[in-house]
Design a protein around this motif. Structure first.
Motif, PDB file in Angstrom:
ATOM      1  N   THR A 197       9.617   7.523   2.693  1.00 47.38           N
ATOM      2  CA  THR A 197      11.056   7.376   2.921  1.00 47.38           C
ATOM      3  C   THR A 197      11.459   5.912   2.896  1.00 47.38           C
ATOM      4  O   THR A 197      12.499   5.549   2.331  1.00 47.38           O
ATOM      5  CB  THR A 197      11.453   8.004   4.274  1.00 47.38           C
ATOM      6  N   MET A 198      10.648   5.041   3.503  1.00 51.93           N
ATOM      7  CA  MET A 198      10.938   3.608   3.483  1.00 51.93           C
ATOM      8  C   MET A 198      10.980   3.100   2.037  1.00 51.93           C
ATOM      9  O   MET A 198      11.880   2.331   1.656  1.00 51.93           O
ATOM     10  CB  MET A 198       9.889   2.831   4.281  1.00 51.93           C
ATOM     11  N   GLY A 199      10.029   3.519   1.232  1.00 43.52           N
ATOM     12  CA  GLY A 199       9.991   3.062  -0.150  1.00 43.52           C
ATOM     13  C   GLY A 199      11.176   3.548  -0.969  1.00 43.52           C
ATOM     14  O   GLY A 199      11.800   2.779  -1.706  1.00 43.52           O
ATOM     15  N   LEU A 200      11.518   4.825  -0.827  1.00 45.62           N
ATOM     16  CA  LEU A 200      12.590   5.416  -1.631  1.00 45.62           C
ATOM     17  C   LEU A 200      13.978   4.982  -1.166  1.00 45.62           C
ATOM     18  O   LEU A 200      14.880   4.788  -1.977  1.00 45.62           O
ATOM     19  CB  LEU A 200      12.485   6.942  -1.586  1.00 45.62           C
ATOM     20  N   ALA A 201      14.144   4.828   0.159  1.00 44.67           N
ATOM     21  CA  ALA A 201      15.478   4.545   0.690  1.00 44.67           C
ATOM     22  C   ALA A 201      15.745   3.062   0.927  1.00 44.67           C
ATOM     23  O   ALA A 201      16.895   2.631   0.884  1.00 44.67           O
ATOM     24  CB  ALA A 201      15.681   5.305   2.003  1.00 44.67           C
ATOM     25  N   VAL A 202      14.689   2.274   1.159  1.00 42.88           N
ATOM     26  CA  VAL A 202      14.899   0.867   1.527  1.00 42.88           C
ATOM     27  C   VAL A 202      14.337  -0.029   0.422  1.00 42.88           C
ATOM     28  O   VAL A 202      15.065  -0.458  -0.462  1.00 42.88           O
ATOM     29  CB  VAL A 202      14.256   0.556   2.904  1.00 42.88           C
ATOM     30  N   ASN A 203      13.052  -0.347   0.474  1.00 40.24           N
ATOM     31  CA  ASN A 203      12.404  -1.052  -0.626  1.00 40.24           C
ATOM     32  C   ASN A 203      10.895  -0.877  -0.476  1.00 40.24           C
ATOM     33  O   ASN A 203      10.387  -0.606   0.617  1.00 40.24           O
ATOM     34  CB  ASN A 203      12.804  -2.530  -0.712  1.00 40.24           C
ATOM     35  N   TRP A 204      10.186  -1.050  -1.579  1.00 41.73           N
ATOM     36  CA  TRP A 204       8.755  -0.740  -1.583  1.00 41.73           C
ATOM     37  C   TRP A 204       7.911  -1.831  -0.939  1.00 41.73           C
ATOM     38  O   TRP A 204       6.787  -1.569  -0.519  1.00 41.73           O
ATOM     39  CB  TRP A 204       8.287  -0.453  -3.013  1.00 41.73           C
ATOM     40  N   LEU A 205       8.427  -3.048  -0.832  1.00 44.90           N
ATOM     41  CA  LEU A 205       7.675  -4.078  -0.126  1.00 44.90           C
ATOM     42  C   LEU A 205       7.617  -3.755   1.366  1.00 44.90           C
ATOM     43  O   LEU A 205       6.547  -3.843   1.983  1.00 44.90           O
ATOM     44  CB  LEU A 205       8.316  -5.457  -0.335  1.00 44.90           C
ATOM     45  N   ALA A 206       8.750  -3.367   1.943  1.00 41.56           N
ATOM     46  CA  ALA A 206       8.767  -2.949   3.347  1.00 41.56           C
ATOM     47  C   ALA A 206       7.879  -1.738   3.550  1.00 41.56           C
ATOM     48  O   ALA A 206       7.174  -1.628   4.570  1.00 41.56           O
ATOM     49  CB  ALA A 206      10.199  -2.652   3.790  1.00 41.56           C
ATOM     50  N   ALA A 207       7.893  -0.808   2.585  1.00 34.10           N
ATOM     51  CA  ALA A 207       7.048   0.386   2.682  1.00 34.10           C
ATOM     52  C   ALA A 207       5.573   0.021   2.635  1.00 34.10           C
ATOM     53  O   ALA A 207       4.751   0.604   3.364  1.00 34.10           O
ATOM     54  CB  ALA A 207       7.388   1.354   1.552  1.00 34.10           C
ATOM     55  N   ALA A 208       5.219  -0.947   1.787  1.00 36.48           N
ATOM     56  CA  ALA A 208       3.816  -1.365   1.678  1.00 36.48           C
ATOM     57  C   ALA A 208       3.332  -1.994   2.984  1.00 36.48           C
ATOM     58  O   ALA A 208       2.214  -1.723   3.436  1.00 36.48           O
ATOM     59  CB  ALA A 208       3.647  -2.344   0.521  1.00 36.48           C
ATOM     60  N   ILE A 209       4.164  -2.832   3.605  1.00 32.97           N
ATOM     61  CA  ILE A 209       3.777  -3.461   4.869  1.00 32.97           C
ATOM     62  C   ILE A 209       3.706  -2.413   5.972  1.00 32.97           C
ATOM     63  O   ILE A 209       2.834  -2.479   6.852  1.00 32.97           O
ATOM     64  CB  ILE A 209       4.759  -4.586   5.247  1.00 32.97           C
ATOM     65  N   LEU A 210       4.609  -1.427   5.937  1.00 36.22           N
ATOM     66  CA  LEU A 210       4.550  -0.334   6.909  1.00 36.22           C
ATOM     67  C   LEU A 210       3.244   0.442   6.752  1.00 36.22           C
ATOM     68  O   LEU A 210       2.574   0.758   7.752  1.00 36.22           O
ATOM     69  CB  LEU A 210       5.748   0.604   6.728  1.00 36.22           C
ATOM     70  N   ALA A 211       2.869   0.752   5.516  1.00 35.80           N
ATOM     71  CA  ALA A 211       1.604   1.452   5.272  1.00 35.80           C
ATOM     72  C   ALA A 211       0.424   0.627   5.763  1.00 35.80           C
ATOM     73  O   ALA A 211      -0.516   1.155   6.380  1.00 35.80           O
ATOM     74  CB  ALA A 211       1.458   1.758   3.781  1.00 35.80           C
ATOM     75  N   LEU A 212       0.471  -0.689   5.518  1.00 36.75           N
ATOM     76  CA  LEU A 212      -0.596  -1.574   5.984  1.00 36.75           C
ATOM     77  C   LEU A 212      -0.695  -1.555   7.502  1.00 36.75           C
ATOM     78  O   LEU A 212      -1.800  -1.517   8.056  1.00 36.75           O
ATOM     79  CB  LEU A 212      -0.338  -2.996   5.492  1.00 36.75           C
ATOM     80  N   SER A 213       0.448  -1.554   8.187  1.00 37.98           N
ATOM     81  CA  SER A 213       0.432  -1.553   9.654  1.00 37.98           C
ATOM     82  C   SER A 213      -0.184  -0.267  10.209  1.00 37.98           C
ATOM     83  O   SER A 213      -0.901  -0.294  11.209  1.00 37.98           O
ATOM     84  CB  SER A 213       1.854  -1.728  10.195  1.00 37.98           C
ATOM     85  N   ILE A 214       0.087   0.850   9.546  1.00 35.40           N
ATOM     86  CA  ILE A 214      -0.478   2.130   9.991  1.00 35.40           C
ATOM     87  C   ILE A 214      -1.992   2.144   9.808  1.00 35.40           C
ATOM     88  O   ILE A 214      -2.742   2.524  10.714  1.00 35.40           O
ATOM     89  CB  ILE A 214       0.182   3.296   9.220  1.00 35.40           C
ATOM     90  N   VAL A 215      -2.445   1.719   8.627  1.00 36.56           N
ATOM     91  CA  VAL A 215      -3.883   1.663   8.354  1.00 36.56           C
ATOM     92  C   VAL A 215      -4.568   0.666   9.290  1.00 36.56           C
ATOM     93  O   VAL A 215      -5.670   0.911   9.800  1.00 36.56           O
ATOM     94  CB  VAL A 215      -4.136   1.290   6.881  1.00 36.56           C
ATOM     95  N   TYR A 216      -3.898  -0.444   9.542  1.00 38.62           N
ATOM     96  CA  TYR A 216      -4.446  -1.481  10.411  1.00 38.62           C
ATOM     97  C   TYR A 216      -4.727  -0.910  11.798  1.00 38.62           C
ATOM     98  O   TYR A 216      -5.796  -1.146  12.373  1.00 38.62           O
ATOM     99  CB  TYR A 216      -3.441  -2.629  10.493  1.00 38.62           C
ATOM    100  N   TYR A 217      -3.761  -0.179  12.338  1.00 39.00           N
ATOM    101  CA  TYR A 217      -3.921   0.347  13.699  1.00 39.00           C
ATOM    102  C   TYR A 217      -4.856   1.555  13.745  1.00 39.00           C
ATOM    103  O   TYR A 217      -5.746   1.635  14.595  1.00 39.00           O
ATOM    104  CB  TYR A 217      -2.562   0.740  14.270  1.00 39.00           C
TER     105      TYR A 217
END
Length: 305
Positions: free
Chosen positions: A109-129
């Protein structure tokens, strides 16, 4: 180690809500929102709301995956034994699936509605934790919370990127503030409940290196936090409201860390300096990021012109 015996009864909605660690999510949402509001430029309110919702869902999904993986450990700790999985109120597979669902939905949803850079960092934060911290670092090294602190430092960066779509010095500094804030915040709690971690074999700093070393490191991180918190002002990214607030709060944080560094902790003492430092650390982050937004609003309205 205590084993979790799952129930076959359907879980209550409150159990799924508890999997998202609502208290932690409050701080995640707040810092993410502050990053979004403080960023230069503007964003459609609906898109902005969607970005914050995705940050919240991503954090909730990571928290659920964390509890799925650590269900047996949580059962052995007094502080976490009442969570849904240790209490047997839901199946571990349901917690896992819920976590993956929230995580996947939030990133897409972040990628489709906002931008894919924010989505990539969000995905990184999830994997990180969920992976780097929970599965790899936490059970292996006393530096777990230092390196793993990056997981909680991403929200303001993601909020900023939702508006700008660009990584600059300011979002990196916002990340750094939370990164360096995390060890004294979490170690203050760990000192207070270190026997819980020792009982389940988690190598938290007080357990492995001892309370004395941990206290001195808390002081060191608080010293480092003073210039790091002031850096957004020093580089001209904020105005005096944020700058003065950052310096005052960071010096107060440092002052509270001094008795922690040079006193023997008494576990269970509710008036212990560790308890006061932990409580103030939460106030510190809310007040600091709140000042960031106030500063931005005043600057936008020409107060500092």
């Amino acid at each position: 180690m205590t084993q979790v015996v799952p129930t076959q009864l359907p879980a209550d909605w409150r159990d799924f809500y508890a999997l998202t660690k609502p208290r932690v999510m409050t701080l995640v949402i707040f810092t993410g929102l502050c990053g979004l509001l403080a960023a230069p430029g503007s964003i459609n309110p609906v898109i902005g709301f969607t970005a914050i919702l995705c940050i919240a869902l991503g954090a909730g999904g990571a928290a659920a995956l964390n509890q799925w993986w650590e269900a047996d450990l949580d059962a052995g700790m007094k502080r976490t034994s009442a969570r849904p999985l240790p209490m047997g109120r839901m199946l571990r597979e349901d917690a896992r699936n819920f976590g993956f669902l929230l995580a996947g939905f939030s990133v897409m949803t972040m990628g489709l509605a906002v931008n894919w850079l924010a989505a990539a960092i969000l995905a990184l934060s999830i994997v990180y934790y969920a992976v780097i911290y929970t599965i790899w670092l936490k059970p292996r090294t006393p530096q777990n919370i230092v390196i793993g602190g990056g997981a909680g430092a991403f929200p303001p960066m993601i909020g900023w990127l939702a508006v700008t779509g660009d990584v600059t010095a300011m979002p990196i500094l916002l990340f750094a503030i939370i990164f360096f804030w995390t060890p004294p915040h979490f170690w203050a709690l760990a000192l207070f409940v270190q026997s819980d971690y020792a009982k389940v074999g988690i190598p938290m700093m007080p357990v492995v290196r001892g309370a004395k070393s941990t206290r001195r490191q808390i002081l060191a991180y608080c010293v480092l936090l003073v210039p790091i918190a002031a850096a957004p002002w020093m580089i001209g990214g904020t105005g005096p409201i944020y700058g003065i607030t950052a310096v005052a709060l960071s010096l107060a944080f440092l002052a509270l860390s001094i008795p922690v560094a040079f006193r023997e902790a008494v576990e269970g003492d509710r008036m212990a300096p560790e308890k006061r430092l932990f409580g103030f650390s939460i106030v510190y982050l809310f007040a600091l990021f709140g000042a960031l937004v106030v500063d931005r609003v005043l600057a936008h309205n020409g107060v500092f012109a």
